[in-house]
Scaffold this active site. Structure first.
Site, PDB file in Angstrom:
ATOM      1  CG  HIS A  86      -1.626  -1.103   1.120  1.00 40.30           C
ATOM      2  ND1 HIS A  86      -1.264  -2.588   1.911  1.00 40.30           N
ATOM      3  CD2 HIS A  86      -3.161  -1.475   0.930  1.00 40.30           C
ATOM      4  CE1 HIS A  86      -2.308  -3.327   1.902  1.00 40.30           C
ATOM      5  NE2 HIS A  86      -3.405  -2.764   1.354  1.00 40.30           N
ATOM      6  CD  GLU A  90      -6.671  -4.733  -0.663  1.00 38.41           C
ATOM      7  OE1 GLU A  90      -6.165  -3.843  -0.294  1.00 38.41           O
ATOM      8  OE2 GLU A  90      -7.490  -5.085   0.273  1.00 38.41           O
TER       9      GLU A  90
HETATM   10 FE   LIG Z   1      -5.384  -3.898   1.400  1.00 39.85          FE
END
Ligand SMILES: [Fe+3]
Ligand SMILES: [Fe+3]
Lengths: 282, 135, 282, 135
Positions: free
Chosen positions: C61, C242
């Site tokens: 991230h 995701e």
């Molecule tokens: Fe994530």
């Protein structure tokens, strides 16, 4: 619409860059090596041939990427790239200006086509990329077109297969043909031909094999895309593996091509210099 | 189509006088190669040339064998120890040497002899393709 | 021979890591979220189940990779990886120790199988990797197994397709099964389920869709591998994408699996927490 | 199977209240996001918190609009200007704020209201899937 108008291949021997930068291109050693590019230099600057963008397939020689980062296929998407300092200062060549819109478009399109691209926004470019530019364009103040760097890992094993390279070329062609701007795009494959830079087998040159490779690059790429890595290494020396990159160029041209020009010269430094200019006929 | 990675790698050992830069070699030579990369900066080249041993002291994870081979510019040995020619190019470039000059040192020939061999067509692949098959 | 013994999926919400690190796992808010992992925590430490190695599929991230480097598939091959400082200092969790031999083997094998892997030898690992470890293993002094980080780009579009992820899973399975050491290897898919971290649509949760995803992950992965990205975004929120990473896990397990455990809880911070434990039956 | 990239990207504009982080947004937000990454280092966080404007002066390629949105912690605006939530997380983490706190500021709800909505099952997808089809 953008379209692929030609494919060029060329070795990218660093000593060629040094010969250009030091003004030695006309001495006895270098003259015959450079002479084979005269045709291309004239052809490529004619308005009908001059590319707007070159997708330049090359390998980084431990310049932008070290052992901490080994991308199989890395596409440069930044606005510009500086020549790398490979140990003797950066080459005195123009900065490489990208066609970033097209580069990002190709990156996106290829990922959608299931190629696992790495996008790079900051890197220096080494002789693998700048030497072919010098060979094709000489020593201008600025390169006459935009350049999209496409770096392929051929240093740490395994490199991508010839088949994978060929198919990436096809995906690049699809990407280019779906880009709305009206652009003449060339794809260059660089590196090769026969060379081995190590051990007691250093200096290996297999002219017969090289010439067959050039023949089939034009007329029978199906043989080449199936060629296993071991054959490159056995027949063309440990660094001959760079030739897999030429298959990205070939895949981008489509099924049938016309050979416009060819040059083969032994030796440039340790290497058999090979150069070909192809035009898609479809 | 799908080739087993063990068979793929094993084939490389059959090529005479050649060390393919496999991941096994890459791991062995990690610090030699990272050291070589450091010579892409002019200030590091100056420090290296001014005092090679002191500069090598900054690389504690390199083996003494690797350091000795670097000091001796023994490129053939360095390849055995996991070095890669493109990384090592930063070492010989810093010495003002070309690829041809550096590579020739691994062949048992003088630079001049090697250069002349290349000008007369290079080394023939005959007998150098495969240890087992000897062709 | 190494073999894949189980697949686990789990969301990797950063607030879960904070709850563990701050000792809040038993308060009213967090208790039901963590309760669903009790079964797994017990199961995974039984000698017959305990993995020697976990291949941990996650996404970075914006911690190890910034906009200068966007690899589609990056496999960590270094000996160890430190927890990243994501803005509030690194999480107080053990260092991640790799099974570097297996990691390099998988990298090589997948490249030979025409996956264009990026090899990474230096990176810090963020909550995407460390939160699932905390969920499955609690707070030990050292993680009880080796961990191979496999980072997938799901931040900058396009991420890899579900189909590509599933096929990478298959290639990983082949790689593991050709590794000579006798190892129990688990593959974990992390991230998801429903969540959207932006704009007026933030907080979107689609429990019905999530549960169908969990059902089909076990019984009908063929539907999931064909699911286009737009469906994840529409149905499960912008960060629901995701979930494509779970298909790498599923592809690695083979055709038929048995579902051993499932947990679904809304909400952990902004996210629907989903967790499943699968065992291959072939 | 093969989808045209233009059609692929165009579909994203049909999702209400959502800015998908396409490469077009990534390019627009490059400096905002690189700025945010710099806050992964404690010394930078301290300098940023001590004098936000001075720290922003070190990022000449960021637009004034982007800088103003950073100073205002206007995350919704920052997303419009090419920011990405995972990069921006370094900004709100530096402020000691959680994802839930930061994300709730984009919804027109108070943190408490947003938290309660999440505890009661979250926001329903009904009517929020497609602008065109309204389902
Ligand atoms: Fe994530
Ligand atoms: Fe090269």
């Amino acid at each position: 619409m953008a379209r692929i108008t030609a494919g060029i291949t060329s070795s990218h021997v660093p000593a060629i860059g040094a010969a250009v930068d030091l003004g030695n291109t006309q001495d006895d050693y270098w003259k015959p090596a450079f002479a084979g590019f005269d045709w291309t230099k004239e052809w490529i600057m004619k308005p009908e041939n001059k590319p707007d963008v070159v997708i330049l397939v090359y390998n980084d020689h431990a310049s932008a990427f070290d052992m901490n980062l080994i991308p199989t296929f890395a596409i440069g998407c930044a606005d510009e790239f500086q020549p790398a300092d490979e140990g003797w200062g950066p080459r005195p060549v123009p900065v490489v200006k990208n066609h970033a819109d097209l580069a990002w478009h190709i990156a996106q399109s290829c990922i959608l086509d299931e190629f696992d691209m790495t996008i790079i926004n900051k890197m220096d470019v080494d002789h693998g990329l700048t030497v072919p530019l010098s060979l094709m364009f000489g020593q201008p103040d600025a390169w006459p077109c935009k350049i999209i760097p496409l770096a392929v890992n051929v240093v740490t094993y395994p490199p991508p297969s010839g088949n994978r390279c060929y198919n990436l070329g096809k995906a690049i062609r699809d990407a280019v043909e779906s880009f709305p701007e009206d652009l003449k795009v060339q794809v260059w494959g660089t590196g090769g031909m026969s060379h081995q830079l190590q051990g007691t087998r250093a200096g290996l040159i297999n002219a017969e094999w090289d010439k067959k490779f050039l023949d089939d690059l034009t007329a029978n790429p199906e043989r080449l895309r199936k060629m296993p890595h071991i054959e490159y290494l056995r027949e063309a020396g440990s660094e001959g593996i760079e030739l897999v990159m030429w298959l990205i160029m070939r895949g981008a041209l489509g099924k049938d091509v016309r050979e416009l020009h060819r040059h083969y010269h032994v030796a440039a430094s340790n290497t058999a210099l090979g150069h070909i200019v192809l035009e898609p006929t479809e | 189509m799908k080739q087993n990675i063990h068979e793929y790698l094993a084939e490389f050992d059959d090529i005479p006088g050649t060390r393919v830069y496999t991941t096994a070699r890459a791991r062995k030579g990690y610090w030699v190669n990272q050291f070589a990369m450091s010579l892409m900066k002019d200030e590091n080249r100056k420090r290296w040339l001014a005092d090679e041993k002191a500069y090598l002291d900054e690389w504690p994870k390199m083996t003494q064998e690797q350091k000795d081979a670097l000091l001796a510019r023994d490129y053939d040995k360095l390849l055995d120890l996991g070095g890669n020619i493109y990384f090592l190019a930063k070492v010989f470039s810093t010495d003002g040497k070309s690829y041809l000059q550096a590579v020739s040192t691994m062949t048992g020939m003088s630079v001049e002899e090697y250069r002349n061999m290349m000008l007369s067509g290079g080394r023939s692949p005959e007998g150098l393709r495969s240890k087992k098959k000897g062709y």
